[in-house]
Design an enzyme around this catalytic site. Structure first.
Site, PDB file in Angstrom:
ATOM      1  N   GLU A 112     -29.906  23.381  -9.642  1.00  0.00           N
ATOM      2  CA  GLU A 112     -30.490  24.347 -10.560  1.00  0.00           C
ATOM      3  C   GLU A 112     -29.846  25.694 -10.291  1.00  0.00           C
ATOM      4  O   GLU A 112     -29.671  26.070  -9.124  1.00  0.00           O
ATOM      5  CB  GLU A 112     -31.996  24.438 -10.314  1.00  0.00           C
ATOM      6  CG  GLU A 112     -32.766  24.856 -11.528  1.00  0.00           C
ATOM      7  CD  GLU A 112     -34.234  24.495 -11.390  1.00  0.00           C
ATOM      8  OE1 GLU A 112     -34.722  23.686 -12.184  1.00  0.00           O
ATOM      9  OE2 GLU A 112     -34.883  25.038 -10.475  1.00  0.00           O
ATOM     10  N   TYR A 123     -19.054  24.253 -11.605  1.00  0.00           N
ATOM     11  CA  TYR A 123     -19.810  23.002 -11.708  1.00  0.00           C
ATOM     12  C   TYR A 123     -19.334  22.176 -12.910  1.00  0.00           C
ATOM     13  O   TYR A 123     -19.177  20.965 -12.822  1.00  0.00           O
ATOM     14  CB  TYR A 123     -21.317  23.283 -11.817  1.00  0.00           C
ATOM     15  CG  TYR A 123     -21.920  23.941 -10.591  1.00  0.00           C
ATOM     16  CD1 TYR A 123     -21.524  23.581  -9.310  1.00  0.00           C
ATOM     17  CD2 TYR A 123     -22.894  24.933 -10.724  1.00  0.00           C
ATOM     18  CE1 TYR A 123     -22.075  24.196  -8.184  1.00  0.00           C
ATOM     19  CE2 TYR A 123     -23.454  25.546  -9.606  1.00  0.00           C
ATOM     20  CZ  TYR A 123     -23.039  25.173  -8.348  1.00  0.00           C
ATOM     21  OH  TYR A 123     -23.588  25.779  -7.236  1.00  0.00           O
TER      22      TYR A 123
HETATM   23  C1  LIG Z   1     -19.669  30.259  -7.131  1.00  0.00           C
HETATM   24  C2  LIG Z   1     -18.813  30.382  -5.887  1.00  0.00           C
HETATM   25  C3  LIG Z   1     -19.290  29.388  -4.835  1.00  0.00           C
HETATM   26  C4  LIG Z   1     -17.345  30.096  -6.251  1.00  0.00           C
HETATM   27  O1  LIG Z   1     -16.555  30.108  -5.072  1.00  0.00           O
HETATM   28  P1  LIG Z   1     -14.957  30.374  -5.116  1.00  0.00           P
HETATM   29  O2  LIG Z   1     -14.393  29.998  -3.804  1.00  0.00           O
HETATM   30  O3  LIG Z   1     -14.682  31.754  -5.602  1.00  0.00           O
HETATM   31  O4  LIG Z   1     -14.518  29.344  -6.227  1.00  0.00           O
HETATM   32  P2  LIG Z   1     -13.009  28.839  -6.509  1.00  0.00           P
HETATM   33  O5  LIG Z   1     -12.008  29.867  -6.080  1.00  0.00           O
HETATM   34  O6  LIG Z   1     -12.840  27.498  -5.906  1.00  0.00           O
HETATM   35  O7  LIG Z   1     -13.029  28.726  -8.092  1.00  0.00           O
HETATM   36  C5  LIG Z   1     -12.710  27.526  -8.759  1.00  0.00           C
HETATM   37  C6  LIG Z   1     -12.868  27.762 -10.241  1.00  0.00           C
HETATM   38  O8  LIG Z   1     -14.233  28.049 -10.563  1.00  0.00           O
HETATM   39  C7  LIG Z   1     -14.285  29.057 -11.597  1.00  0.00           C
HETATM   40  N1  LIG Z   1     -14.860  30.291 -11.065  1.00  0.00           N
HETATM   41  C8  LIG Z   1     -15.268  30.518  -9.784  1.00  0.00           C
HETATM   42  N2  LIG Z   1     -15.787  31.761  -9.675  1.00  0.00           N
HETATM   43  C9  LIG Z   1     -15.706  32.319 -10.909  1.00  0.00           C
HETATM   44  C10 LIG Z   1     -16.078  33.596 -11.421  1.00  0.00           C
HETATM   45  N3  LIG Z   1     -16.654  34.544 -10.658  1.00  0.00           N
HETATM   46  N4  LIG Z   1     -15.868  33.836 -12.721  1.00  0.00           N
HETATM   47  C11 LIG Z   1     -15.284  32.918 -13.518  1.00  0.00           C
HETATM   48  N5  LIG Z   1     -14.888  31.666 -13.070  1.00  0.00           N
HETATM   49  C12 LIG Z   1     -15.114  31.394 -11.790  1.00  0.00           C
HETATM   50  C13 LIG Z   1     -12.846  29.285 -12.022  1.00  0.00           C
HETATM   51  O9  LIG Z   1     -12.561  28.356 -13.045  1.00  0.00           O
HETATM   52  C14 LIG Z   1     -12.093  28.954 -10.755  1.00  0.00           C
HETATM   53  O10 LIG Z   1     -10.761  28.566 -10.972  1.00  0.00           O
HETATM   54  P3  LIG Z   1      -9.631  29.726 -11.078  1.00  0.00           P
HETATM   55  O11 LIG Z   1      -9.834  30.666  -9.924  1.00  0.00           O
HETATM   56  O12 LIG Z   1      -8.348  28.946 -10.987  1.00  0.00           O
HETATM   57  O13 LIG Z   1      -9.861  30.398 -12.384  1.00  0.00           O
HETATM   58  C15 LIG Z   1     -18.904  31.836  -5.317  1.00  0.00           C
HETATM   59  O14 LIG Z   1     -18.613  32.750  -6.352  1.00  0.00           O
HETATM   60  C16 LIG Z   1     -20.239  32.194  -4.719  1.00  0.00           C
HETATM   61  O15 LIG Z   1     -20.510  31.928  -3.536  1.00  0.00           O
HETATM   62  N6  LIG Z   1     -21.151  32.850  -5.508  1.00  0.00           N
HETATM   63  C17 LIG Z   1     -22.417  33.362  -4.981  1.00  0.00           C
HETATM   64  C18 LIG Z   1     -23.361  32.277  -4.578  1.00  0.00           C
HETATM   65  C19 LIG Z   1     -23.776  31.435  -5.745  1.00  0.00           C
HETATM   66  O16 LIG Z   1     -24.127  31.934  -6.802  1.00  0.00           O
HETATM   67  N7  LIG Z   1     -23.760  30.116  -5.539  1.00  0.00           N
HETATM   68  C20 LIG Z   1     -24.135  29.151  -6.535  1.00  0.00           C
HETATM   69  C21 LIG Z   1     -25.610  28.997  -6.560  1.00  0.00           C
HETATM   70  S1  LIG Z   1     -26.092  27.856  -7.801  1.00  0.00           S
END
Ligand SMILES: CC(C)(COP(=O)(O)OP(=O)(O)OC[C@H]1O[C@@H](n2cnc3c(N)ncnc32)[C@H](O)[C@@H]1OP(=O)(O)O)[C@@H](O)C(=O)NCCC(=O)NCCS
Length: 155
Positions: A112, A123
């Site tokens: 969620e 996701y």
């Molecule tokens: C969501 C989260 C885990 C992504 O981690 P990350 O290491 O930056 O993700 P990745 O580098 O592997 O990204 C893979 C792909 O996901 C998408 N993506 C990830 N973060 C994004 C962002 N802020 N905006 C748009 N697309 C995003 C992109 O498609 C990306 O590919 P690209 O960089 O080639 O465009 C990180 O932003 C985070 O920890 N957020 C805060 C905590 C949170 O909200 N967790 C989820 C709770 S449900």
């Protein structure tokens, strides 16, 4: 699964920086350690090079925490530290989590998230699909209501 103190330190090092303070999504140390005592709860870690065994808290780049019931697993927490984002680590850790769930015999992963969270893009890339919405489920510190989006991945 209980966690050694060092792993709690590793999880909390990311927890305290990763979640925007506006929504109260981060758990405290007690919540994490209690959840791991329940059983059928597991976690995974990642360092900045994508390895699953960070040497200490300061080299921990991300973690997940999940709980399973029968053949369904819920992803409870998933985060990459802000300084380590957009380098593919979230993608790597999510893939590992899904692969492990499949190996454990799970048939469905559920999660969620807050509507509009960019995590939804990641996701979706891994095949999650929206299966429900709870309108206004979360409330920000400013009092704004934000919907909760339920997603599932069939394995
Ligand atoms: C969501 C989260 C885990 C992504 O981690 P990350 O290491 O930056 O993700 P990745 O580098 O592997 O990204 C893979 C792909 O996901 C998408 N993506 C990830 N973060 C994004 C962002 N802020 N905006 C748009 N697309 C995003 C992109 O498609 C990306 O590919 P690209 O960089 O080639 O465009 C990180 O932003 C985070 O920890 N957020 C805060 C905590 C949170 O909200 N967790 C989820 C709770 S449900």
């Amino acid at each position: 699964m209980s966690a050694p103190v060092e792993d709690l330190d590793r999880i909390m090092a990311v927890m305290t920086t990763a979640f925007p303070p506006d929504y109260g999504e981060a758990w405290n140390r007690r919540q994490v350690s209690d959840s791991l005592l329940i059983g059928r709860t597991r976690y995974g870690l990642i360092d900045a090079q994508g390895r699953p065994d960070p040497v200490d808290a300061s080299s921990t780049a991300g973690f997940f925490l999940s709980r399973s019931i029968f053949d369904e697993e819920e992803l409870l927490l998933f985060a990459i530290a802000p300084a380590c984002r957009r380098k593919g680590l979230g993608d790597c850790l999510l893939r590992r989590f899904i692969d492990e769930a499949r190996e454990m015999g799970m048939s469905r992963i559920f999660l969620e998230m807050r509507e509009g969270n960019p995590a939804g893009i990641l996701y979706r890339k891994h095949g999650f699909q929206q299966v429900g919405i709870r309108p206004g489920y979360y409330r920000s510190l400013e009092g704004d209501r934000i919907s909760a989006i339920s997603q599932e991945l069939r394995l």
